[in-house]
Design a protein around this motif. Structure first.
Motif, PDB file in Angstrom:
ATOM      1  N   SER A  99       0.810  -1.225   0.000  1.00 22.95           N
ATOM      2  CA  SER A  99       0.000   0.000   0.000  1.00 22.95           C
ATOM      3  C   SER A  99       0.840   1.271   0.000  1.00 22.95           C
ATOM      4  O   SER A  99       0.398   2.303  -0.486  1.00 22.95           O
ATOM      5  CB  SER A  99      -0.945   0.004   1.203  1.00 22.95           C
ATOM      6  N   ASP A 100       2.057   1.210   0.518  1.00 28.64           N
ATOM      7  CA  ASP A 100       2.893   2.415   0.553  1.00 28.64           C
ATOM      8  C   ASP A 100       3.961   2.432  -0.545  1.00 28.64           C
ATOM      9  O   ASP A 100       4.920   3.189  -0.484  1.00 28.64           O
ATOM     10  CB  ASP A 100       3.523   2.599   1.933  1.00 28.64           C
ATOM     11  N   ASP A 160      -3.044   7.812  -4.350  1.00 32.62           N
ATOM     12  CA  ASP A 160      -2.137   8.947  -4.524  1.00 32.62           C
ATOM     13  C   ASP A 160      -2.349   9.477  -5.943  1.00 32.62           C
ATOM     14  O   ASP A 160      -1.898   8.865  -6.921  1.00 32.62           O
ATOM     15  CB  ASP A 160      -0.695   8.489  -4.306  1.00 32.62           C
ATOM     16  N   SER A 173      -2.287   2.086  -3.524  1.00 39.06           N
ATOM     17  CA  SER A 173      -1.289   3.117  -3.840  1.00 39.06           C
ATOM     18  C   SER A 173      -1.811   4.070  -4.913  1.00 39.06           C
ATOM     19  O   SER A 173      -1.325   5.196  -5.036  1.00 39.06           O
ATOM     20  CB  SER A 173       0.037   2.487  -4.274  1.00 39.06           C
ATOM     21  N   ARG A 225       5.591   5.720  -2.673  1.00 39.17           N
ATOM     22  CA  ARG A 225       6.733   6.560  -2.272  1.00 39.17           C
ATOM     23  C   ARG A 225       8.044   6.107  -2.914  1.00 39.17           C
ATOM     24  O   ARG A 225       8.964   6.900  -3.083  1.00 39.17           O
ATOM     25  CB  ARG A 225       6.847   6.649  -0.758  1.00 39.17           C
TER      26      ARG A 225
END
Length: 97
Positions: A10-11, A44, A41, A14
């Motif tokens: 999910s991150d 974003d 993700s 970045r």
């Protein structure tokens, strides 16, 4: 395709966003496959726009999307793990995030 990003975290945006931007600058053909928690993700918007505008192929696992993002519009193509296999076969390099 030079590079395939397989996004299951999910991150991952970045890390994936700077990689995607570097691919654009270096004129590298890249694609993405989103599965599991990685589909989130795409919340974003900057990352989703980068992927939609620059990936030669970008596919989201439809089941993962339905489980985690149901009711939202998907910014890229919906597919399956079958599509994942096809993208891996086309890629010179695969990075899993």
């Amino acid at each position: 395709m030079d590079l395939l990003l397989v996004i299951s975290s999910s991150d991952a945006a970045r890390l994936a966003a700077p990689l995607g931007e570097a691919c654009v600058r270096a004129d590298v053909d890249w694609g993405c496959f989103f599965t599991g928690d990685g589909v989130t993700s795409l919340r974003d918007e900057n990352f989703a726009d980068l992927v939609a505008a620059n990936c030669i192929e970008a596919v989201v696992c439809a089941e993962a999307w339905k489980d985690r993002m149901d009711g939202l519009d998907c910014p890229v193509d919906l597919g399956s793990q079958f599509h994942h296999s096809g993208l891996v076969a086309k890629a010179d390099k695969v990075v899993s995030l």
